[in-house]
Design a protein around this motif. Structure first.
Motif: not given
Length: 608
Positions: A350-373
């Motif tokens: 997906g290349s839509s703005v809303s999807w790229r923003h969500a995936v980018g945010r998830a990738v950023e948060l997943a770099r640390s070992p803390e819980p992710l929702l």
């Protein structure tokens, strides 16, 4: 067009002026002030908009080419004489509320270059864009001092593809013209009629552009002057030549081109098409329109190892480049096998703005070992994205718990090694023991490698709310598919199963693609995947998938109003009964066990 009710300030303008003065001075507001008006004032204050703004806001750069303005100008030029001495201002904005065109005048009202709430506060154009329907803002409902004696009505203009809002059309006039009754804006009918005419022009131009692209596609396959009667003859015409036509929204790819294309080559051609539309160097490439004099074709830079070369010709409509046609020629030697090229995971497609923003945010948060929702509607791809975030190595070791099957987590948590990541699906289905166990786990081990998927909807208890509050700082909402319809064309090849050796991949006619993009997809990507796989496995026809092959609900398009899940199911059953009985309503009603009058009433309600 859907219309709104009269403005909430319609019957209490003097008291609203007093309320605004008190709001600006920080004093308590009188009773009876509409909450939506106060909320709009608060948003303006949050954005830092000065109520005494004198100079127009600084406008963002306008797009070099506006399809909306091109379609709207002939319509608006016909309307302007009707304004006459009417002391009215007509304004057209794009989807970012940048003003593209104005005509007429209102004493004391200088048009602003942008009408977003972040720049000028509450106004009818911003309200129409947000609500997707007609909106009115009168006098002191505005935040700015300079608009206190202005009344405005705005109507959203919907684009033909996907029903997205392409812009807004506004008529502004002195507030005194509305009179003491504060009736709906006197120019509301004019605004709605103008917006409807612009939408009609947009649809006509979109269809014409697609036809021009299709004609260029077929000419490239069979030589100049070769006509095409329908999609089937187009498929036959290009069966033996590797031809690709692209315009940023549509892709026409012949079977021969499918065998030569790799994702990298297709990406290079898409970039070439985008560059041709942006630069629009008339007379420098391709063929001069109307002269018949060929000029040097464009030569794109294909990736190394592409196994082919491409000759590019631009496709023009009214002198403007709208896309390209590429003819591919294989190089000497073996051609790379397309199935050997890995496709990107569907959960990241997906290349839509809303999807790229969500995936980018998830990738950023997943770099640390803390819980992710990960939150979102059912079928948005929460679990698939969670597994993708873990990476290939960790994915093999992940422990998966499903609260829909183990609501108390009695089986999952005791067997879970603390050094392995845990994916908890359907957290909304957790029972009290499972919630308590997770709360305890997070209290003692806040850095646990835990990924949680949650589908909002049902009311939550206090313990589950406490768990969600703990995870809220590291949560990512995934957008539903209806809010990123531009991703559907990218998702289709990712969702389709691999074709058998020697068989072409699944392709789609433009009519089928438009139907897929108009459907609201209540089941999101999961529902789309079921449709694609069923077609790939069970269809008996060859060539691109046509609209007639789609499921009834998708083929007929969405209802004109939002439907509940029960209504969606009922509408689908009615469509299926009509299809089985050849459109005979009496037989369809008998098969459904309802009277004909009931069936007709439901058909009117669903606009079937």
């Amino acid at each position: 067009m859907t219309t709104t009710e009269p403005s909430p300030a319609a019957t209490a303008l003097p008291s609203l002026r007093l309320a605004r003065e008190r709001f600006l001075s920080g004093r308590p507001l009188p009773s009876g002030v509409p909450e939506e008006v106060v909320t709009a004032w608060r948003r303006a204050r949050f954005f830092g908009v000065p109520h005494d703004l004198k100079e127009p806001a600084v406008a963002p750069p306008r797009p070099g080419e506006s399809a909306l303005l091109g379609a709207a100008r002939p319509v608006l030029d016909r309307i302007v004489p009707a304004l006459g001495e009417d002391r009215s201002l007509l304004v057209l904005t794009d989807e970012r509320l940048r003003v593209l065109w104005t005509a007429g005048s209102v004493p004391g009202l200088d048009p602003c270059p942008v009408l977003s709430e972040q720049e000028v506060g509450n106004n009818s154009a911003a309200l129409a864009l947000r609500t997707r329907r007609r909106a009115e803002v009168h006098g002191p409902e505005h935040f700015l001092d300079r608009w206190q004696d202005v009344s405005a009505v705005s109507v959203p203009v919907l684009a033909p593809e996907g029903g997205r809002v392409a812009g807004t059309l506004t008529v502004a006039s002195p507030a005194s013209r509305l009179g003491a009754a504060r009736s709906p804006h006197p120019q509301a009918a004019l605004a709605e009629a103008a917006a409807a005419a612009v939408e009609t022009e947009l649809r006509a131009r979109a269809g014409r552009a697609e036809r021009v692209l299709l004609d260029a596609y077929v000419r490239a396959a069979g030589g100049p002057g070769r006509a095409v009667a329908d999609d089937a003859s187009a498929d036959r015409a290009v069966a033996d030549r590797a031809v690709v036509a692209l315009d940023g929204r549509n892709r026409l790819i012949s079977d021969s081109a499918q065998r030569l294309l790799t994702p990298e080559v297709l990406g290079a051609l898409e970039r070439t098409a985008a560059s041709a539309r942006q630069t629009d160097a008339v007379g420098e490439v391709g063929q001069s329109e109307g002269t018949g004099v060929p000029e040097p074709p464009m030569v794109p830079e294909l990736p190394e190892g592409a196994g082919s070369v491409a000759r590019i010709d631009p496709v023009r409509l009214d002198g403007v480049v709208i896309g390209i046609v590429a003819v591919l020629e294989p190089l000497a030697g073996p051609v790379p096998s397309v199935p050997a090229v890995p496709r990107p995971p569907c959960s990241l497609t997906g290349s839509s703005v809303s999807w790229r923003h969500a995936v980018g945010r998830a990738v950023e948060l997943a770099r640390s070992p803390e819980p992710l929702l990960l939150t979102g509607e059912r079928g948005t791809g929460k679990s698939a994205l969670a597994l993708e975030l873990l990476g290939t190595a960790a994915r093999a070791a992940v422990e998966i718990a499903d609260a829909a099957r183990d609501p108390g987590l009695e089986r999952a948590l005791p067997a879970w090694p603390a050094d392995r990541p845990l994916l908890l699906r359907h957290a909304e289905r957790l029972a009290q023991p499972g919630v308590a166990a997770l709360n305890s786990l997070l209290d003692t081990h806040p850095d646990t490698r835990l990924l949680v998927t949650y589908t909002p909807g049902a009311p939550v208890g206090p313990c589950l709310q406490r768990l969600l509050d703990k995870l809220s700082a590291r949560s990512v909402p995934l957008p539903p598919l209806r809010e990123r319809t531009e991703d559907i064309r990218e998702l289709l090849p990712a969702l389709a199963p691999r074709p058998a050796p020697g068989q072409p991949p699944l392709t789609w006619t433009m009519d089928a693609l438009r139907a897929l993009e108009r459907y609201p997809w209540p089941g999101n990507v999961t529902e789309l995947a079921h449709v694609v796989r069923a077609l790939a496995e069970h269809r008996r026809m060859s060539g691109p998938v046509r609209r007639a092959e789609l499921p009834d609900a998708v083929r007929e398009g969405p209802a004109t109003r939002p439907l509940s899940p029960m209504e969606h199911a009922e509408r689908a059953a009615i469509l299926e009964a009509l299809r089985r009985h050849g459109g005979n309503k009496a037989r369809a009603a008998a098969a459904l066990g309802i009277g004909r009058a009931t069936l007709y009433r439901k058909l009117r309600g669903y606009r079937v």
